[in-house]
Design a protein around this motif. Sequence first.
Motif, short mmCIF file in Angstrom:
data_model
loop_
_atom_site.label_atom_id
_atom_site.label_comp_id
_atom_site.label_asym_id
_atom_site.label_seq_id
_atom_site.Cartn_x
_atom_site.Cartn_y
_atom_site.Cartn_z
N ASN A 200 0.79 -1.23 0.00
CA ASN A 200 0.00 0.00 0.00
C ASN A 200 0.83 1.28 0.00
O ASN A 200 0.31 2.36 0.30
CB ASN A 200 -0.93 0.01 1.22
CG ASN A 200 -1.95 -1.12 1.20
OD1 ASN A 200 -2.99 -1.02 0.56
ND2 ASN A 200 -1.64 -2.20 1.91
N HIS B 120 1.71 3.07 -2.31
CA HIS B 120 1.20 4.04 -3.29
C HIS B 120 0.04 4.87 -2.75
O HIS B 120 -0.36 5.86 -3.38
CB HIS B 120 0.74 3.30 -4.54
CG HIS B 120 -0.29 2.24 -4.24
ND1 HIS B 120 0.05 0.95 -3.86
CD2 HIS B 120 -1.64 2.28 -4.23
CE1 HIS B 120 -1.05 0.25 -3.65
NE2 HIS B 120 -2.10 1.03 -3.85
N ASP B 121 -0.50 4.49 -1.60
CA ASP B 121 -1.64 5.20 -1.01
C ASP B 121 -1.15 6.43 -0.25
O ASP B 121 -0.42 6.30 0.74
CB ASP B 121 -2.40 4.26 -0.07
CG ASP B 121 -3.64 4.90 0.52
OD1 ASP B 121 -3.93 6.08 0.23
OD2 ASP B 121 -4.34 4.21 1.29
N GLN C 101 -2.66 8.22 1.72
CA GLN C 101 -3.23 8.26 3.08
C GLN C 101 -2.59 7.23 4.02
O GLN C 101 -3.02 7.10 5.17
CB GLN C 101 -4.75 7.99 3.01
CG GLN C 101 -5.52 9.00 2.14
CD GLN C 101 -5.31 10.43 2.61
OE1 GLN C 101 -5.40 10.71 3.80
NE2 GLN C 101 -5.02 11.33 1.68
N LEU C 102 -1.59 6.50 3.53
CA LEU C 102 -0.91 5.52 4.38
C LEU C 102 -0.29 6.23 5.59
O LEU C 102 0.40 7.23 5.46
CB LEU C 102 0.19 4.82 3.57
CG LEU C 102 0.93 3.69 4.30
CD1 LEU C 102 0.02 2.48 4.46
CD2 LEU C 102 2.18 3.30 3.51
N SER D 288 -3.13 3.85 10.15
CA SER D 288 -3.78 2.92 9.23
C SER D 288 -3.08 1.57 9.22
O SER D 288 -3.73 0.52 9.13
CB SER D 288 -3.83 3.51 7.81
OG SER D 288 -2.53 3.66 7.27
N GLY E 221 2.78 7.38 -3.92
CA GLY E 221 2.11 7.79 -2.68
C GLY E 221 2.29 9.23 -2.25
O GLY E 221 1.97 9.58 -1.11
#
Length: 517
Positions: free
Chosen positions: A421, A423-424, A426-427, A431, A486
């Motif tokens: 994740n 690339h997110d 909001q990581l 989370s 990200g």
Amino acid sequence: MKKIFLVDDEVTIREGIGNGIDWAREGFVYCGDASDGELALPLIERYRPDIVITDIKMPFMNGLELSRILRDKMPSVKTIILSGHDEFEYAREAMRAQVAEYCLKPVSSQDLTSILKKVSLKIEEEQMNNRRVSDLENQVLKNTRTSKNTFLHELCEGAYTASEALKKASDLNINLISSYYFVVIIKYSAESDLFSWIETEYRCIRFSRKVNESIYIMMGESREQLEHDTEMLRQRFLTIEEPNNENPFVFGIGKIENRIQGIPLSFSEADEEKSYSSIIQKYRSKEIEQDSELKKELQHFRRRNLIDFLKFGLRNDISAFARSYSSYLKEGTIQSPFTIYYFLMDFTITISHYVKEIEMNNVHTMQKIGQLEMKTSWIRHYQEILAYMEEMLHLVLSTRDGLNSPFSSAVQTAVDYIDENYHDAQLSLQSVSDAVNVSSSYLSHLFSQETGKTFIEYVTAIRINKAKELLKSTHDKTYEIAHQVGYSDSHYFCRSFKKVTGLTTKQFKSQHHSLNA
């Protein structure tokens, strides 16, 4: 004359502003500069400028975060924001942070001088009309000892970002700003004033998390000075005798860190050393504790070095490490069988505790450790000591390297989640901790301890490595790659990329193409 401090991550801008104004003629003193907000804070604390000029976009701590901290920590300091972003949202955030001026780059020396004079007049007006700042600060900073202990404990467990920690510390009237930190943990058998000298002789913050345990966050402006302090503390601790010799005190000292978010790592190391010392203490006889000379002799080695080697050492380095770790036995003045036996016992117990701690204690490994341990009573010569140590280390490191993962299940799950994740945009620590099903403070503590990196450092490394792969294999634009790895802000991505690699994305791509031409 008003003192001016500059914060900007671009060297050319710092040099241009620093050299482009005749400060003395204009009625100012240029007292220093820094490349980001977090590095600037200890210097601002030291030089106490009247006006801080800061870029809005910087790695680690940007200009808005710095402005908010200064607003709360040093309300008399005025902030001038420099920005290349002509957007309403930035201006609105700047107003919320109560910055004195907000201006767009590029700004001429003449315009900047006019702005500085305008802000200087504002400072003089406030000084004449408002002398109650210190009283207001004292009212805001009234908090109970329990709140202070809770905050400092959470800080040591990694529950705060640098900005959050400084804001909370300011609310609790704690001066947390420093260039370097390390943590000391002392566990003692009874209430005692044997350690009251620490707060008197050193700059530190003391708190407790349980009965008969004191934790000190040690601070200083020089790494060399703190390295000297750690040695002096260690040597002085070895001379202290507690009244209750049935259960003497143990201590742990963490490594020196240069950022607030390094405090949890130092705390973890100190806690680990103290824990190992407690285990060793259970196996020591009264004779060794009462013989002060022998006690000092057995402390020449650094158990921290052994723990680090067990975690990260290479099998090719075992022989060199064994010689280094045991060198004092070859060179020391006390070489009795008793001394050798207790050295090897300490060495063996430390290894056994490590094996159990990382859940590597399979029956075969523990049986082999037990069989080797039986030899300790018969070892008399230095070459026999080396042979024992090398055989034990080969056993443990071979077993360690045979595991599928060097991490605990929680950290491995977190690492896998980050890899999937990254690339997110909001990581976040929260989370990931939700995905792992543990608290964010616990995961932060565990993550730093096992990987040797903070959560942010690890995520940044993953993202930059992925970006390098994309720069090599695609023709995507820089802003497109930023979003793919990200980063919602391509400018911040570019600065982070240069911070990590030392190159701009364009330079990196050109360098790669030239090597493959």
